[in-house]
Motif scaffolding. Structure first.
Motif, PDB file in Angstrom:
ATOM      1  N   VAL A 198       0.538  -1.368   0.221  1.00  0.00           N
ATOM      2  CA  VAL A 198       0.122   0.251  -0.049  1.00  0.00           C
ATOM      3  C   VAL A 198       1.028   1.184   0.159  1.00  0.00           C
ATOM      4  O   VAL A 198       1.784   1.148   0.662  1.00  0.00           O
ATOM      5  CB  VAL A 198      -0.724   0.121   1.124  1.00  0.00           C
ATOM      6  CG1 VAL A 198      -1.183   1.200   0.950  1.00  0.00           C
ATOM      7  CG2 VAL A 198      -2.369  -0.848   1.139  1.00  0.00           C
ATOM      8  N   LEU A 199       0.128   2.314  -0.908  1.00  0.00           N
ATOM      9  CA  LEU A 199       1.478   3.536  -1.094  1.00  0.00           C
ATOM     10  C   LEU A 199       1.252   4.599  -0.173  1.00  0.00           C
ATOM     11  O   LEU A 199       0.330   4.620   0.596  1.00  0.00           O
ATOM     12  CB  LEU A 199       1.286   4.098  -2.126  1.00  0.00           C
ATOM     13  CG  LEU A 199       1.780   2.788  -3.532  1.00  0.00           C
ATOM     14  CD1 LEU A 199       1.816   3.384  -5.195  1.00  0.00           C
ATOM     15  CD2 LEU A 199       3.287   2.974  -3.476  1.00  0.00           C
TER      16      LEU A 199
ATOM     17  N   ASN B 154       2.329   7.194   8.082  1.00  0.00           N
ATOM     18  CA  ASN B 154       2.603   8.726   7.627  1.00  0.00           C
ATOM     19  C   ASN B 154       1.976   9.612   7.930  1.00  0.00           C
ATOM     20  O   ASN B 154       0.518   9.512   8.698  1.00  0.00           O
ATOM     21  CB  ASN B 154       2.306   9.109   5.906  1.00  0.00           C
ATOM     22  CG  ASN B 154       3.556   7.623   5.119  1.00  0.00           C
ATOM     23  OD1 ASN B 154       4.819   7.360   5.648  1.00  0.00           O
ATOM     24  ND2 ASN B 154       2.562   7.782   3.535  1.00  0.00           N
ATOM     25  N   SER B 155       2.207  10.689   8.061  1.00  0.00           N
ATOM     26  CA  SER B 155       1.945  12.030   8.907  1.00  0.00           C
ATOM     27  C   SER B 155       0.802  12.841   8.099  1.00  0.00           C
ATOM     28  O   SER B 155       1.176  12.885   7.019  1.00  0.00           O
ATOM     29  CB  SER B 155       3.006  12.813   9.188  1.00  0.00           C
ATOM     30  OG  SER B 155       3.315  13.363   8.522  1.00  0.00           O
TER      31      SER B 155
ATOM     32  N   ILE C  20      -8.968  -9.646  -4.305  1.00  0.00           N
ATOM     33  CA  ILE C  20      -8.077  -8.864  -3.406  1.00  0.00           C
ATOM     34  C   ILE C  20      -9.304  -8.527  -2.201  1.00  0.00           C
ATOM     35  O   ILE C  20     -10.451  -8.410  -2.947  1.00  0.00           O
ATOM     36  CB  ILE C  20      -7.554  -8.034  -3.890  1.00  0.00           C
ATOM     37  CG1 ILE C  20      -6.196  -7.828  -4.952  1.00  0.00           C
ATOM     38  CG2 ILE C  20      -6.823  -7.592  -3.245  1.00  0.00           C
ATOM     39  CD1 ILE C  20      -5.409  -7.002  -5.547  1.00  0.00           C
ATOM     40  N   VAL C  21      -9.073  -9.040  -1.024  1.00  0.00           N
ATOM     41  CA  VAL C  21     -10.286  -8.708  -0.327  1.00  0.00           C
ATOM     42  C   VAL C  21      -9.578  -7.230   0.515  1.00  0.00           C
ATOM     43  O   VAL C  21      -8.594  -7.444   0.717  1.00  0.00           O
ATOM     44  CB  VAL C  21     -10.198  -9.722   0.888  1.00  0.00           C
ATOM     45  CG1 VAL C  21     -11.647  -9.263   1.748  1.00  0.00           C
ATOM     46  CG2 VAL C  21     -10.503 -10.836  -0.557  1.00  0.00           C
ATOM     47  N   GLN C  22     -10.695  -6.616   0.985  1.00  0.00           N
ATOM     48  CA  GLN C  22     -10.301  -5.947   1.687  1.00  0.00           C
ATOM     49  C   GLN C  22     -10.495  -5.371   3.159  1.00  0.00           C
ATOM     50  O   GLN C  22     -12.154  -5.937   3.635  1.00  0.00           O
ATOM     51  CB  GLN C  22     -10.112  -4.139   1.304  1.00  0.00           C
ATOM     52  CG  GLN C  22      -9.550  -3.289   1.869  1.00  0.00           C
ATOM     53  CD  GLN C  22      -9.473  -1.481   1.718  1.00  0.00           C
ATOM     54  OE1 GLN C  22      -9.225  -1.732   0.377  1.00  0.00           O
ATOM     55  NE2 GLN C  22      -8.270  -1.022   2.086  1.00  0.00           N
ATOM     56  N   THR C  23     -10.546  -5.565   4.067  1.00  0.00           N
ATOM     57  CA  THR C  23     -10.937  -5.362   5.815  1.00  0.00           C
ATOM     58  C   THR C  23     -10.551  -4.491   6.568  1.00  0.00           C
ATOM     59  O   THR C  23      -9.351  -3.296   6.449  1.00  0.00           O
ATOM     60  CB  THR C  23     -10.937  -6.670   5.874  1.00  0.00           C
ATOM     61  OG1 THR C  23      -9.650  -6.495   6.729  1.00  0.00           O
ATOM     62  CG2 THR C  23     -10.683  -8.117   5.497  1.00  0.00           C
ATOM     63  N   TYR C  24     -11.348  -4.034   7.412  1.00  0.00           N
ATOM     64  CA  TYR C  24     -11.050  -3.510   8.794  1.00  0.00           C
ATOM     65  C   TYR C  24     -10.864  -3.685   9.836  1.00  0.00           C
ATOM     66  O   TYR C  24     -10.903  -5.235   9.763  1.00  0.00           O
ATOM     67  CB  TYR C  24     -12.213  -2.472   9.050  1.00  0.00           C
ATOM     68  CG  TYR C  24     -12.791  -1.352   8.396  1.00  0.00           C
ATOM     69  CD1 TYR C  24     -11.815  -0.286   7.889  1.00  0.00           C
ATOM     70  CD2 TYR C  24     -13.863  -1.081   8.091  1.00  0.00           C
ATOM     71  CE1 TYR C  24     -12.235   1.197   7.373  1.00  0.00           C
ATOM     72  CE2 TYR C  24     -13.808   0.176   6.880  1.00  0.00           C
ATOM     73  CZ  TYR C  24     -13.963   1.091   7.117  1.00  0.00           C
ATOM     74  OH  TYR C  24     -13.924   1.555   6.248  1.00  0.00           O
TER      75      TYR C  24
ATOM     76  N   ASN D 264      -2.730   2.564   4.987  1.00  0.00           N
ATOM     77  CA  ASN D 264      -2.627   3.453   5.832  1.00  0.00           C
ATOM     78  C   ASN D 264      -4.351   4.148   7.198  1.00  0.00           C
ATOM     79  O   ASN D 264      -3.674   4.561   8.272  1.00  0.00           O
ATOM     80  CB  ASN D 264      -2.857   5.200   5.269  1.00  0.00           C
ATOM     81  CG  ASN D 264      -1.347   4.881   3.851  1.00  0.00           C
ATOM     82  OD1 ASN D 264      -0.849   3.858   4.240  1.00  0.00           O
ATOM     83  ND2 ASN D 264      -1.979   5.543   2.703  1.00  0.00           N
ATOM     84  N   GLU D 265      -5.552   3.858   6.860  1.00  0.00           N
ATOM     85  CA  GLU D 265      -6.233   3.436   7.159  1.00  0.00           C
ATOM     86  C   GLU D 265      -6.412   2.332   8.829  1.00  0.00           C
ATOM     87  O   GLU D 265      -7.571   2.354   9.062  1.00  0.00           O
ATOM     88  CB  GLU D 265      -7.895   3.887   7.124  1.00  0.00           C
ATOM     89  CG  GLU D 265      -7.783   4.968   5.745  1.00  0.00           C
ATOM     90  CD  GLU D 265      -7.244   4.772   4.478  1.00  0.00           C
ATOM     91  OE1 GLU D 265      -7.286   3.514   4.263  1.00  0.00           O
ATOM     92  OE2 GLU D 265      -6.652   5.965   4.330  1.00  0.00           O
TER      93      GLU D 265
END
Length: 536
Positions: free
Chosen positions: A49-50, A525-526, A436-440, A409-410
């Motif tokens: 993740v960028l 990252n800030s 591709i799966v994304q989870t919290y 990033n979250e």
């Protein structure tokens, strides 16, 4: 009655899950892709993740020769067609390429590692997805795994970029002894930042290591760089039957020679049980090494009793007996599931996060007890995801193999997967999904990472000038590894001299110049600090 079933065709998909308000499961996040999933190209595997939230994926593109591939998705899961105009690009190292690693340099350039027959290599892409022809003059380089012609196929499993820009890769290769006996040995290679072979590393850039003579299936799973420049490989070794396994570690000096201060040989073999496999590692701030592995303490061919195993070693390679008296602990069966996808340890607190193939998530304290600040139990599970395009009454079975994970990033969790959905549809061809799966992540307090740093610009943030340059300075607080800046809203961030106190000079175009400064650290990252300069 005769039954027929199909498989659904997978182009790889990405999923996102969110935690339920009440309950311990993560659920699919419908805001990501379509129904929480996004299809990916035939090449899929590693994820990064960028800083802008976009998602890089490397893999093997299955064509007549098999090439290395790289693709990019936006944060919402759509293919990013600003990346090489198509969303992906490929490069060939030789015949039958196999992808083995993905890393991103500080300047945004992308390194993909892989192998082709007896060769191992790396390729570099610009941040826009095009091949970087300045890298070894053609965008890639390959090294033969053995100049004696006694080796065959090689496979890369790990990659790291050193602080000086040199690129380390590790994996295994098949080797034949003078007696004609084949075995699998560890191979490690290092390339200079310009893509050429690093001849300061064992003379030719390649090191081959046989860890255990009578166990011929040595596989490194993790590669760690120590602060003193030493190189640590962690993995496992099995015998020919696949039933006798050991956890292995190898540590090299920065020049590729075995580190004799590490167990007096540079090698450590740990025999906890008849059968051990897997193995991922992290290095704590005090230099101790934490390893996660799988073990079957009562192995037999008719019954399986696999458990999660956590080990801690001292810096010299000896088991740390202050950790559970023996240096290791086997987790309860109720806290042990399937092979690992992800293992991370906070270097400062020692807290751990484990994610397995069954999408069970464990948060552990430094002593390997469950960290109940996470979800009240220390455990969570990703719920089953659905396929609304299919009639659920016709789904016969779903099989999933997850290949890689990464955190956004979250704090959301990304998963790349091969999913086979078997469904009743009469006669027909078989299909498969790549997803591709994304989870919290369930709660922010459960994350073992430190807080993201904060960055501040000293002085006014709105300036008028007639000069062609401006000098900007400021501070960054928290755990900071680097400070970077960018002029405008596109393009790569450039490095800044200094960390907690920093300073740089920026060249200005005429008109408004919006300068963004960010600080990077283990916690992410800030938020950017911005300065607007109006050059007359």
């Amino acid at each position: 009655m005769t039954k027929f079933f199909n498989f659904i065709k997978i182009a790889a998909l990405l999923f996102m899950f969110v935690p339920q308000v009440c309950g311990s499961d993560f659920i699919v996040d419908p805001s990501f892709g379509v129904d929480g999933r996004t299809r990916i190209l035939p090449a899929f595997g590693k994820l990064v993740v960028l800083s802008d939230g976009k998602i890089l994926m490397s893999g093997t593109y299955l064509n007549s020769d098999n090439d290395l591939a790289i693709s990019r998705f936006t944060a919402d899961g759509t293919l990013d067609t600003t990346f090489n105009s198509t969303g992906f690009n490929t490069v060939s190292l030789g015949k039958y390429d196999s992808e083995g690693g993905l890393a991103v340099q500080e300047d945004g350039k992308i390194i993909v590692a892989g192998s082709a027959d007896e060769y191992i290599g790396v390729a570099r892409f610009h941040s826009d997805g095009s091949i970087d022809s300045t890298f070894n003059g053609k965008g890639y380089n390959v090294l033969r795994n053995d100049s004696t012609n006694l080796s065959e196929d090689s496979y890369i499993t790990c990659i790291r970029i050193q602080a000086d820009g040199k690129i380390l890769v590790a994996g295994y290769c098949l080797e034949k002894s003078a007696a004609g006996v084949w075995s699998k040995g560890i191979i490690t290679a290092r390339f200079n930042a310009d893509g050429t072979a690093d001849t300061s590393f064992n003379g030719d850039g390649v090191v081959r290591t046989q860890v255990i003579d009578n166990l011929d299936d040595s596989t490194p799973r993790d590669l760690e760089l120590q602060s003193d420049g030493k190189i640590l490989l962690v993995g496992y070794a099995l015998d020919n039957s696949g039933q006798d396994g050991r956890i292995i570690m190898v540590r090299y000096e920065s020049d590729g020679t075995l580190d004799q201060s590490f167990n007096s040989s540079g090698k450590v073999v740990t025999n906890v049980s008849t059968r051990c496999w897997g193995a991922f590692a992290s290095i704590l701030n005090d230099g101790k090494i934490v390893v996660a592995a799988r073990v079957d303490p009562t192995y037999s061919t008719s019954a399986y009793n696999t458990r999660n195993l956590i080990l801690r070693y001292n810096t010299d390679g000896a088991l740390d007996e202050t950790f559970h008296g023996s240096g290791y602990v086997t987790l309860d069966a109720s806290d042990s599931y399937e092979d690992f996808l992800y293992f991370d340890v906070s270097p400062s607190t020692g807290k751990m996060v484990l994610i397995d193939q069954g999408l069970n998530i464990l948060h552990l304290n430094a002593d390997a007890s469950l960290d109940k600040s996470f979800n009240g139990t220390g455990k969570a599970r990703v719920s089953e995801f659905n396929y609304p395009e299919l009639n659920p009454e016709n789904i016969y079975d779903v099989e999933r193999v997850y290949f890689n994970t990464a955190f956004t990033n979250e704090g959301k969790l990304l998963l790349s997967a091969m999913v086979s959905v078997y469904y009743w549809k009469g006669m027909g061809s078989n299909y498969t999904y790549k997803e591709i799966v994304q989870t919290y992540q369930s709660t922010a307090t459960a994350t073992p990472k430190p807080a993201a740093p904060k960055v501040k610009i000293s002085g006014p943030v709105t300036v008028k000038t007639t000069k062609s340059t401006v000098t900007i300075n400021g501070t960054a607080t928290g755990s900071v590894t680097s400070v970077m800046y960018r002029i405008g809203s596109v393009g790569a961030f450039k490095p800044v001299t200094g960390r907690n106190v920093w300073k740089f000079t920026a060249s200005l175009k005429r008109g408004l110049n919006v300068i963004s400064v960010i600080a990077k650290g283990p916690g992410g990252n800030s938020a950017p600090a911005k300065m607007t300069v109006n050059r007359k």
